[in-house]
Structure formats: structure tokens, C-alpha cells
Scaffold this motif. Sequence first.
Motif, PDB file in Angstrom:
ATOM      1  N   THR A  99      -7.575  -4.093  -3.174  1.00 60.51           N
ATOM      2  CA  THR A  99      -8.051  -3.098  -2.212  1.00 60.51           C
ATOM      3  C   THR A  99      -9.285  -3.565  -1.452  1.00 60.51           C
ATOM      4  O   THR A  99      -9.413  -3.357  -0.244  1.00 60.51           O
ATOM      5  CB  THR A  99      -8.351  -1.768  -2.925  1.00 60.51           C
ATOM      6  OG1 THR A  99      -7.199  -1.347  -3.641  1.00 60.51           O
ATOM      7  CG2 THR A  99      -8.750  -0.690  -1.927  1.00 60.51           C
ATOM      8  N   GLU A 100     -10.211  -4.232  -2.165  1.00 66.85           N
ATOM      9  CA  GLU A 100     -11.471  -4.630  -1.529  1.00 66.85           C
ATOM     10  C   GLU A 100     -11.262  -5.597  -0.373  1.00 66.85           C
ATOM     11  O   GLU A 100     -12.110  -5.694   0.516  1.00 66.85           O
ATOM     12  CB  GLU A 100     -12.419  -5.249  -2.571  1.00 66.85           C
ATOM     13  CG  GLU A 100     -11.994  -6.588  -3.143  1.00 66.85           C
ATOM     14  CD  GLU A 100     -10.970  -6.475  -4.272  1.00 66.85           C
ATOM     15  OE1 GLU A 100     -10.623  -7.514  -4.866  1.00 66.85           O
ATOM     16  OE2 GLU A 100     -10.501  -5.347  -4.562  1.00 66.85           O
ATOM     17  N   GLY A 111      -4.948   3.739   1.386  1.00 64.48           N
ATOM     18  CA  GLY A 111      -5.441   3.834   0.015  1.00 64.48           C
ATOM     19  C   GLY A 111      -5.390   2.517  -0.728  1.00 64.48           C
ATOM     20  O   GLY A 111      -5.563   1.450  -0.151  1.00 64.48           O
ATOM     21  N   SER A 112      -5.127   2.598  -2.020  1.00 68.82           N
ATOM     22  CA  SER A 112      -5.137   1.416  -2.877  1.00 68.82           C
ATOM     23  C   SER A 112      -4.116   0.380  -2.415  1.00 68.82           C
ATOM     24  O   SER A 112      -2.995   0.714  -2.042  1.00 68.82           O
ATOM     25  CB  SER A 112      -4.822   1.824  -4.322  1.00 68.82           C
ATOM     26  OG  SER A 112      -5.820   2.689  -4.808  1.00 68.82           O
ATOM     27  N   VAL A 113      -4.529  -0.876  -2.467  1.00 71.64           N
ATOM     28  CA  VAL A 113      -3.686  -1.995  -2.053  1.00 71.64           C
ATOM     29  C   VAL A 113      -3.435  -2.869  -3.274  1.00 71.64           C
ATOM     30  O   VAL A 113      -4.366  -3.224  -3.995  1.00 71.64           O
ATOM     31  CB  VAL A 113      -4.337  -2.812  -0.927  1.00 71.64           C
ATOM     32  CG1 VAL A 113      -3.388  -3.896  -0.432  1.00 71.64           C
ATOM     33  CG2 VAL A 113      -4.754  -1.891   0.217  1.00 71.64           C
ATOM     34  N   ILE A 114      -2.176  -3.244  -3.482  1.00 67.87           N
ATOM     35  CA  ILE A 114      -1.780  -3.909  -4.721  1.00 67.87           C
ATOM     36  C   ILE A 114      -1.007  -5.183  -4.416  1.00 67.87           C
ATOM     37  O   ILE A 114      -0.127  -5.202  -3.551  1.00 67.87           O
ATOM     38  CB  ILE A 114      -0.907  -2.963  -5.579  1.00 67.87           C
ATOM     39  CG1 ILE A 114      -1.695  -1.714  -5.952  1.00 67.87           C
ATOM     40  CG2 ILE A 114      -0.374  -3.663  -6.831  1.00 67.87           C
ATOM     41  CD1 ILE A 114      -0.834  -0.595  -6.495  1.00 67.87           C
ATOM     42  N   THR A 124       0.284   4.393  -0.218  1.00 69.72           N
ATOM     43  CA  THR A 124      -0.142   5.613   0.486  1.00 69.72           C
ATOM     44  C   THR A 124       0.316   5.646   1.929  1.00 69.72           C
ATOM     45  O   THR A 124       0.474   6.720   2.511  1.00 69.72           O
ATOM     46  CB  THR A 124      -1.675   5.765   0.440  1.00 69.72           C
ATOM     47  OG1 THR A 124      -2.275   4.589   0.970  1.00 69.72           O
ATOM     48  CG2 THR A 124      -2.162   6.000  -0.976  1.00 69.72           C
ATOM     49  N   TYR A 184     -14.442   1.314   0.489  1.00 65.17           N
ATOM     50  CA  TYR A 184     -13.630   1.715  -0.649  1.00 65.17           C
ATOM     51  C   TYR A 184     -14.543   2.106  -1.812  1.00 65.17           C
ATOM     52  O   TYR A 184     -15.718   1.749  -1.857  1.00 65.17           O
ATOM     53  CB  TYR A 184     -12.675   0.595  -1.071  1.00 65.17           C
ATOM     54  CG  TYR A 184     -13.346  -0.595  -1.725  1.00 65.17           C
ATOM     55  CD1 TYR A 184     -13.436  -0.689  -3.112  1.00 65.17           C
ATOM     56  CD2 TYR A 184     -13.874  -1.634  -0.961  1.00 65.17           C
ATOM     57  CE1 TYR A 184     -14.043  -1.774  -3.712  1.00 65.17           C
ATOM     58  CE2 TYR A 184     -14.490  -2.715  -1.555  1.00 65.17           C
ATOM     59  CZ  TYR A 184     -14.570  -2.785  -2.933  1.00 65.17           C
ATOM     60  OH  TYR A 184     -15.182  -3.854  -3.523  1.00 65.17           O
ATOM     61  N   GLU A 200      -6.628  -0.663   7.907  1.00 64.24           N
ATOM     62  CA  GLU A 200      -7.672   0.363   7.817  1.00 64.24           C
ATOM     63  C   GLU A 200      -7.906   0.982   9.198  1.00 64.24           C
ATOM     64  O   GLU A 200      -8.042   2.189   9.332  1.00 64.24           O
ATOM     65  CB  GLU A 200      -8.961  -0.270   7.295  1.00 64.24           C
ATOM     66  CG  GLU A 200     -10.154   0.663   7.231  1.00 64.24           C
ATOM     67  CD  GLU A 200     -10.080   1.670   6.112  1.00 64.24           C
ATOM     68  OE1 GLU A 200      -9.164   1.564   5.273  1.00 64.24           O
ATOM     69  OE2 GLU A 200     -10.939   2.565   6.079  1.00 64.24           O
ATOM     70  N   VAL A 228     -14.703   2.696  -6.241  1.00 63.10           N
ATOM     71  CA  VAL A 228     -14.106   2.360  -7.528  1.00 63.10           C
ATOM     72  C   VAL A 228     -14.184   3.588  -8.423  1.00 63.10           C
ATOM     73  O   VAL A 228     -15.253   4.189  -8.581  1.00 63.10           O
ATOM     74  CB  VAL A 228     -14.832   1.180  -8.198  1.00 63.10           C
ATOM     75  CG1 VAL A 228     -14.257   0.927  -9.594  1.00 63.10           C
ATOM     76  CG2 VAL A 228     -14.717  -0.071  -7.336  1.00 63.10           C
ATOM     77  N   SER A 269      -4.946  -5.065  -8.263  1.00 61.72           N
ATOM     78  CA  SER A 269      -5.597  -4.456  -7.109  1.00 61.72           C
ATOM     79  C   SER A 269      -6.245  -5.518  -6.219  1.00 61.72           C
ATOM     80  O   SER A 269      -6.936  -6.418  -6.694  1.00 61.72           O
ATOM     81  CB  SER A 269      -6.668  -3.465  -7.553  1.00 61.72           C
ATOM     82  OG  SER A 269      -7.388  -2.976  -6.425  1.00 61.72           O
ATOM     83  N   CYS A 278       0.879  -1.177   0.000  1.00 62.22           N
ATOM     84  CA  CYS A 278       0.000   0.000   0.000  1.00 62.22           C
ATOM     85  C   CYS A 278       0.912   1.221   0.000  1.00 62.22           C
ATOM     86  O   CYS A 278       1.525   1.553   1.020  1.00 62.22           O
ATOM     87  CB  CYS A 278      -0.918   0.004   1.220  1.00 62.22           C
ATOM     88  SG  CYS A 278      -2.024   1.436   1.280  1.00 62.22           S
TER      89      CYS A 278
END
Length: 326
Positions: A299-300, A284-287, A248, A306, A276, A308, A297, A246
Motif C-alpha cells: 500500500t505504501e 484502499g489497501s494494495v496487495i 476496493t 495511508y 490514488e 497503518v 501489502s 486493489c
Amino acid sequence: MQLLETMLSLLDDETQDLWANVINEVDDPIIDEVAFAIATSSYDYLTSDYAHPEMYIQNAEMIYEYDIDLSYVEVIDYGNSVTDEDYYTTTRYWTKNTAGIVHQVEVPREIYYWNIVHPKITDEIPAFINPATSESNSTHNTNIVSPDEGYFWRDFLYNYADEGYPVLRNYLMQSQYANDFTTGYDSAIGACTQWLAQSLVFTSDFERPHQPIRIYRKHIGRCGEHADMRVAIGRIALIPTTSIVCFTVDHTWNEFWDEEWIHWDGGSINNNFMYENGWGSNFGSVIEVRSDGLMSSVTEKYAPNYAVMNVYALDGEGKPLDGARV
């Protein structure tokens, strides 16, 4: 294998012959592992001085050697490379679910090859390493040596230990299950977690190595070093493992596969929403980062709240813009 044909076609005749001969000169059961690792390496790497046939062969051979040691897992070959067009390999291991039921899990073949076999972890250069040599923060190649002068991570981390530190092999050979959701630690994943906690202190100095062997020899590291080490020792344990990042919040952790991808960060297992809660609105976005650099991704899985966002790159007439990158 289409990937292999594509990769070999990019190489000049001499380099093409070199890597084709490596594959032709090995036998079952390692021929598919060697072929896959070469096929999914980069053109730049295969044409560099860092790439040695010995690494690909050792990487594959040790999967089968460790399979003999480890009671919770077995390597399964479906067919052979001579007579079976769809010949492939995977692993099957014993695991214990939250209800305490012990059962066997077979790893899908794509996950086996990408997340156990692949010799590259994340952003390091796959190579033989001198653990005593400092690693440049800019080039990360100053500790790369020839095969007879150094070690490959799959060998070094399993078989060797610095004085006063435990041997990973001894921990894994005592494990009955790949994963155990009833205790968390009575398993190969638990053994890896304990071994890493005893081998690395969470801190850093100026040198921030990417090579697991050098990380181990320093015995210190922050989340990046710990995440790299978890991928290495998870794959050594013949359990599929991958890297999660992540950007961010500048944090990275891991997942291992047990019928699905399971969160793994230090002593915390299957606790997706810990980030979180800790970073809140900054999270933020998780990859997920595959060994060849492909990013997907997830992220969910890690952010309960979150959104989209769809981005369209269009030309002046409102049509999709060719070759656009967002």
C-alpha cells in the motif's frame, strides 16, 4: 531443499514416487527449476488429474531455449546439482536507467524462482489448454486437456500467433535491453507492452477466462485479463513479473523487477500514484499476490496518504488468542 522434502512427505507413496522420479530423471541445468516448481505447487494440485510431468519439464526447458534467442538476458547457473550443495540459477540482463547508462542487473535467486520460473501465474490452474474451448467462469477447467492435445502458456504465447496478430518472439528478439527508462518502449518491457496492446482489446463479454492462452484467443479482456497476460509475457521474456491488486476499486496491475519492483499497467510504467489520483478516497489497501497465493501489502508504494491499523485478537484475560484470523 526443505520445501521439496515437506511437499513430498505429504504425498502418498505412489504420488511421492511419481514426482520424485520426475526430478531424478531430468538433468542439469533444469533440475533446480523442475524441483522448485514441484516443491511450491499445492498438495491438491499434485494429486489432481491436471498435473502432468510434461508441464514442469517444458516450463523449465523453455527458459533456457528462450535465453538463446534473447540478447538482453542470460541465464546464469552457479555450480551444478551434483557437486554443489548451494547450486542455484538466476538471470542477468542489460537495462538502461533514467540517465541513459546501460548496465547489467543480476536478479536475486528468490525472485528468479518465484517470478520467472513458477508455472502458475495467479488464480488459473497450471495446465495444457485448448485455446478454442470456452472456459467456465465457475470452474475454469473446461479447456484443460492432455499434453498432446493442448499448449502450455510459456510455449503458446511466445511461439504462436493467430492470423493478423504479431508473434511475441519476433518482438522480444529485437530488444536490446530488458528495460529502458529513457524511452519506455525500446526494451523487452516495451515490446511486451506493444505486443499486448495489439493482441487484446480492452472490453469483455460473458466469458472471463483466467488462462492466458484462452485470453489470447479471445483477444479481449479487462484489467484482470490484461494483468494475467502481463505476468505471462513478462516471465516469458525472462523478466521477473508479479501481480498487484486493489480490491476496493476492483483493479489489478503488475510490477516487474529492475533492481526494485517497478509499476507496470498498460502503457504506464513507474507511475505509482496514478490510482490514488484517479480513485481518491476510494483507493484502499494494495496487495502483491505471489503465484502460490501469498499476499503481501504494498500500500505504501501506491498511496501517498495511508494509515497503518494494528489489530489485536485477545482472549478474556487480554492474552493473544491462539489461531485467530482477522
